[in-house]
Write a protein that holds these residues in place. Sequence first.
Motif, short mmCIF file in Angstrom:
data_model
loop_
_atom_site.label_atom_id
_atom_site.label_comp_id
_atom_site.label_asym_id
_atom_site.label_seq_id
_atom_site.Cartn_x
_atom_site.Cartn_y
_atom_site.Cartn_z
N ASP A 41 35.92 40.40 41.66
CA ASP A 41 34.61 39.66 41.89
C ASP A 41 34.47 38.64 42.86
O ASP A 41 33.54 38.60 43.43
CB ASP A 41 34.03 40.71 40.91
CG ASP A 41 33.62 42.10 40.89
OD1 ASP A 41 34.01 42.74 41.78
OD2 ASP A 41 33.35 42.91 39.59
N HIS A 42 34.50 37.83 41.62
CA HIS A 42 34.38 36.39 42.33
C HIS A 42 35.27 35.88 43.35
O HIS A 42 34.36 34.82 44.27
CB HIS A 42 34.94 35.39 40.74
CG HIS A 42 34.00 35.25 39.43
ND1 HIS A 42 34.24 37.37 38.65
CD2 HIS A 42 33.49 34.90 38.88
CE1 HIS A 42 33.68 36.44 37.71
NE2 HIS A 42 33.13 35.53 38.14
N ILE A 43 36.41 36.10 43.51
CA ILE A 43 36.94 35.98 45.07
C ILE A 43 35.99 36.50 45.94
O ILE A 43 35.72 35.96 46.84
CB ILE A 43 38.02 36.50 44.67
CG1 ILE A 43 38.91 36.10 43.89
CG2 ILE A 43 38.93 36.29 46.20
CD1 ILE A 43 40.12 36.31 43.62
N ARG A 44 35.77 37.82 45.91
CA ARG A 44 34.89 38.30 47.25
C ARG A 44 33.44 37.74 47.30
O ARG A 44 32.82 37.32 48.69
CB ARG A 44 33.85 39.82 46.50
CG ARG A 44 35.43 40.71 46.41
CD ARG A 44 34.45 41.84 47.13
NE ARG A 44 36.02 42.92 47.60
CZ ARG A 44 36.73 43.70 46.31
NH1 ARG A 44 35.74 43.58 44.91
NH2 ARG A 44 37.31 44.51 47.24
N GLU A 45 32.66 36.93 46.07
CA GLU A 45 31.27 36.44 46.24
C GLU A 45 32.12 34.73 47.13
O GLU A 45 31.04 34.85 47.88
CB GLU A 45 31.22 35.94 44.73
CG GLU A 45 30.01 37.00 44.76
CD GLU A 45 29.63 35.88 42.82
OE1 GLU A 45 29.54 37.16 41.63
OE2 GLU A 45 29.01 34.97 42.85
N ALA A 46 33.62 34.03 46.80
CA ALA A 46 33.67 33.14 47.71
C ALA A 46 33.87 33.77 48.62
O ALA A 46 33.30 32.58 50.12
CB ALA A 46 34.22 32.52 46.88
#
Length: 229
Positions: A41-46
């Motif tokens: 999820d964090h990677i997708r935000e990035a």
Amino acid sequence: MSDISNRLATVRHKIRVAAEKSGRPPEDVSLVVVSKTMGVDHIREAVEGGAVILGESRIQEAREKVPIIGRDKLQWHLVGHLQQNKVKYIFELFDLIHSVDSVDLAREIDRRGALRGESMGILLQVNIAHDPAKFGVDPEELPELLREISQFKNVSIKGLMAISPFSVDPEDSRPHYQALRELRDRVTAKDFDLKELSMGMSNDFEVAVEEGSTMVRVGSAIFGERKYV
Ligand SMILES: *Cc1c(COP(=O)(O)O)cnc(C)c1O
């Protein structure tokens, strides 16, 4: 905008300022967003915030995350140490390996690449501060390593990488980054075309850009502090 997108924008801005301050085109500096320990999820935000290069440090973790996020319009770089018995996985996961520091490891990459009919881009990791606890080849050994590895057809040497000893004062990294750039310039003068200099992390990437970095590897300044379990 999410916190991650905001921090990503801030890091990009600081890279631009540092590049301009030292008379370099900001486009010459790539941002490797180091996503180790971060969930998808964090990677997708990035990625939504504009990240195009993601950095991971462990094969096992990358094998879990890369298939979920995908490689379409993204590059994945391995920034951590690579063990020879994990080389078999790298072609399906990574576009560039930052951490090659022995002929044996490069030979195994070459062998696996030949089996697949593919070539792998690599950087040679240099132990620029002569730290016995760190990975990386000694600067004195680099020319010989380059000579041997450049024979391998399925390995393409793109440049050098270094990790500076951690210090709270980013200025402490400057001499190490200068040394890596000078080393690169010396070996380049002897027929190796090594464009990339992977140097600079969250605490010192601006200094690294001022000293010629073409790839900064930034994690916690974008995602926040890592929590190891
Ligand atoms: C974790 C890591 C980074 C990113 O570190 P931050 O301090 O979080 O920016 C960069 N390079 C390597 C090799 C790493 O292992």
